[in-house]
Design a protein around this motif. Sequence first.
Motif, PDB file in Angstrom:
ATOM      1  N   SER A 230      -6.043  -6.472  93.990  1.00  0.00           N
ATOM      2  CA  SER A 230      -5.985  -5.100  93.495  1.00  0.00           C
ATOM      3  C   SER A 230      -4.540  -4.641  93.568  1.00  0.00           C
ATOM      4  CB  SER A 230      -6.900  -4.186  94.315  1.00  0.00           C
ATOM      5  OG  SER A 230      -6.419  -4.042  95.625  1.00  0.00           O
ATOM      6  N   VAL A 231      -4.271  -3.521  92.974  1.00  0.00           N
ATOM      7  CA  VAL A 231      -2.929  -2.960  93.006  1.00  0.00           C
ATOM      8  C   VAL A 231      -3.041  -1.545  93.548  1.00  0.00           C
ATOM      9  CG1 VAL A 231      -2.984  -2.159  90.607  1.00  0.00           C
ATOM     10  CG2 VAL A 231      -0.801  -2.617  91.677  1.00  0.00           C
ATOM     11  N   GLY A 232      -2.093  -1.189  94.393  1.00  0.00           N
ATOM     12  CA  GLY A 232      -2.072   0.146  94.976  1.00  0.00           C
ATOM     13  C   GLY A 232      -0.686   0.740  94.867  1.00  0.00           C
ATOM     14  N   LEU A 233      -0.604   2.027  95.118  1.00  0.00           N
ATOM     15  CA  LEU A 233       0.658   2.737  95.066  1.00  0.00           C
ATOM     16  C   LEU A 233       1.016   3.203  96.459  1.00  0.00           C
ATOM     17  CD1 LEU A 233       2.799   3.844  93.025  1.00  0.00           C
ATOM     18  CD2 LEU A 233       1.495   5.983  93.028  1.00  0.00           C
ATOM     19  N   LYS A 234       2.269   3.050  96.821  1.00  0.00           N
ATOM     20  CA  LYS A 234       2.743   3.601  98.083  1.00  0.00           C
ATOM     21  C   LYS A 234       3.975   4.444  97.806  1.00  0.00           C
ATOM     22  CE  LYS A 234       5.249  -0.574  99.518  1.00  0.00           C
ATOM     23  NZ  LYS A 234       5.399  -1.554 100.586  1.00  0.00           N
ATOM     24  N   ARG A 235       4.260   5.354  98.726  1.00  0.00           N
ATOM     25  CA  ARG A 235       5.395   6.260  98.584  1.00  0.00           C
ATOM     26  C   ARG A 235       6.187   6.236  99.872  1.00  0.00           C
ATOM     27  NH1 ARG A 235       4.514  12.663  97.620  1.00  0.00           N
ATOM     28  NH2 ARG A 235       3.655  12.451  99.703  1.00  0.00           N
ATOM     29  N   ASP A 236       7.503   6.082  99.741  1.00  0.00           N
ATOM     30  CA  ASP A 236       8.335   6.057 100.950  1.00  0.00           C
ATOM     31  C   ASP A 236       8.729   7.477 101.349  1.00  0.00           C
ATOM     32  OD1 ASP A 236      10.599   6.844  99.433  1.00  0.00           O
ATOM     33  OD2 ASP A 236      11.420   4.817  99.334  1.00  0.00           O
ATOM     34  N   ALA A 237       9.465   7.599 102.440  1.00  0.00           N
ATOM     35  CA  ALA A 237       9.836   8.902 102.996  1.00  0.00           C
ATOM     36  C   ALA A 237      10.681   9.733 102.031  1.00  0.00           C
ATOM     37  CB  ALA A 237      10.589   8.707 104.314  1.00  0.00           C
ATOM     38  N   LYS A 238      11.378   9.070 101.114  1.00  0.00           N
ATOM     39  CA  LYS A 238      12.204   9.781 100.138  1.00  0.00           C
ATOM     40  C   LYS A 238      11.432  10.123  98.864  1.00  0.00           C
ATOM     41  CE  LYS A 238      16.522   7.756 101.719  1.00  0.00           C
ATOM     42  NZ  LYS A 238      17.681   6.921 101.370  1.00  0.00           N
ATOM     43  N   GLY A 239      10.153   9.743  98.806  1.00  0.00           N
ATOM     44  CA  GLY A 239       9.328  10.050  97.647  1.00  0.00           C
ATOM     45  C   GLY A 239       9.333   8.989  96.566  1.00  0.00           C
ATOM     46  N   ARG A 240      10.037   7.890  96.811  1.00  0.00           N
ATOM     47  CA  ARG A 240      10.100   6.808  95.823  1.00  0.00           C
ATOM     48  C   ARG A 240       8.756   6.078  95.796  1.00  0.00           C
ATOM     49  NH1 ARG A 240      13.073   3.787  92.648  1.00  0.00           N
ATOM     50  NH2 ARG A 240      12.870   1.535  92.683  1.00  0.00           N
ATOM     51  N   LEU A 241       8.261   5.821  94.591  1.00  0.00           N
ATOM     52  CA  LEU A 241       6.982   5.153  94.413  1.00  0.00           C
ATOM     53  C   LEU A 241       7.167   3.652  94.208  1.00  0.00           C
ATOM     54  CD1 LEU A 241       5.348   7.718  91.969  1.00  0.00           C
ATOM     55  CD2 LEU A 241       5.095   7.586  94.454  1.00  0.00           C
ATOM     56  N   GLU A 242       6.216   2.881  94.750  1.00  0.00           N
ATOM     57  CA  GLU A 242       6.256   1.424  94.589  1.00  0.00           C
ATOM     58  C   GLU A 242       4.833   0.892  94.505  1.00  0.00           C
ATOM     59  OE1 GLU A 242       7.784  -2.600  96.897  1.00  0.00           O
ATOM     60  OE2 GLU A 242       8.332  -0.642  97.704  1.00  0.00           O
ATOM     61  N   LEU A 243       4.620  -0.028  93.575  1.00  0.00           N
ATOM     62  CA  LEU A 243       3.323  -0.691  93.453  1.00  0.00           C
ATOM     63  C   LEU A 243       3.279  -1.849  94.426  1.00  0.00           C
ATOM     64  CD1 LEU A 243       2.999  -0.785  89.569  1.00  0.00           C
ATOM     65  CD2 LEU A 243       1.728   0.672  91.157  1.00  0.00           C
ATOM     66  N   GLU A 244       2.091  -2.114  94.971  1.00  0.00           N
ATOM     67  CA  GLU A 244       1.934  -3.263  95.855  1.00  0.00           C
ATOM     68  C   GLU A 244       0.649  -4.002  95.505  1.00  0.00           C
ATOM     69  OE1 GLU A 244       1.742  -2.136  99.971  1.00  0.00           O
ATOM     70  OE2 GLU A 244       0.091  -0.771  99.667  1.00  0.00           O
TER      71      GLU A 244
ATOM     72  N   PRO B  63       5.374  -4.444  88.064  1.00  0.00           N
ATOM     73  CA  PRO B  63       6.454  -3.659  87.471  1.00  0.00           C
ATOM     74  C   PRO B  63       6.960  -2.583  88.430  1.00  0.00           C
ATOM     75  CG  PRO B  63       4.363  -3.289  86.305  1.00  0.00           C
ATOM     76  CD  PRO B  63       4.107  -4.295  87.380  1.00  0.00           C
ATOM     77  N   ASP B  64       8.160  -2.116  88.182  1.00  0.00           N
ATOM     78  CA  ASP B  64       8.763  -1.066  88.986  1.00  0.00           C
ATOM     79  C   ASP B  64       8.066   0.263  88.700  1.00  0.00           C
ATOM     80  OD1 ASP B  64      11.037   1.241  88.927  1.00  0.00           O
ATOM     81  OD2 ASP B  64      11.367  -0.154  90.583  1.00  0.00           O
TER      82      ASP B  64
END
Length: 169
Positions: A149-163, A7-8
């Motif tokens: 497993s699922v992890g969270l990452k954050r880009d330079a603009k602070g947007r969160l994304e599951l991977e 999910p987003d």
Amino acid sequence: MPGNPLPDAERLLTALIEQMRPAVGPETGLIGIHTGGVWVAERLHQALKLQTPLATLDVSFYRDDYQARGLHRDVKRSEIPFEIEGRDLVLVDDVLYTGRTIRAALNEIFDYGRPTAVRLATLVDRDGRQLPIAAQFVGATLALKPGRSVGLKRDAKGRLELELREAKS
């Protein structure tokens, strides 16, 4: 990423905010667990307009598998800039899995004092619990295949994304 079966994360964050809004007050203490939980907590703290400063925990030294895992190479400092004693708290993590990180966080919190209540907010609650721990605020519940497993990452603009990740052996 295109084709991501997860999910987003931004939508899950919005759902979490809406669940929490009626349940927290300006004096509620929000505590994010490093690293992904802090990212989620920062966004929740801002959206919920909490007056109590945001707190962060690194539970590395409180984990029951510390001897087996060793010291994480990027240990952060725990910072709780408010009085724990008698306060309602919401502990925030990105992914709730076995429950062992939450147990470690609770142990650390109680070293600072005795809160009135501690509730748990997590972006993702996945299967595999090893301890009787449940989140009161959940963005999504996922069942993953073994070895994933699922992890969270954050880009330079602070947007969160599951991977989706292959579990470490």
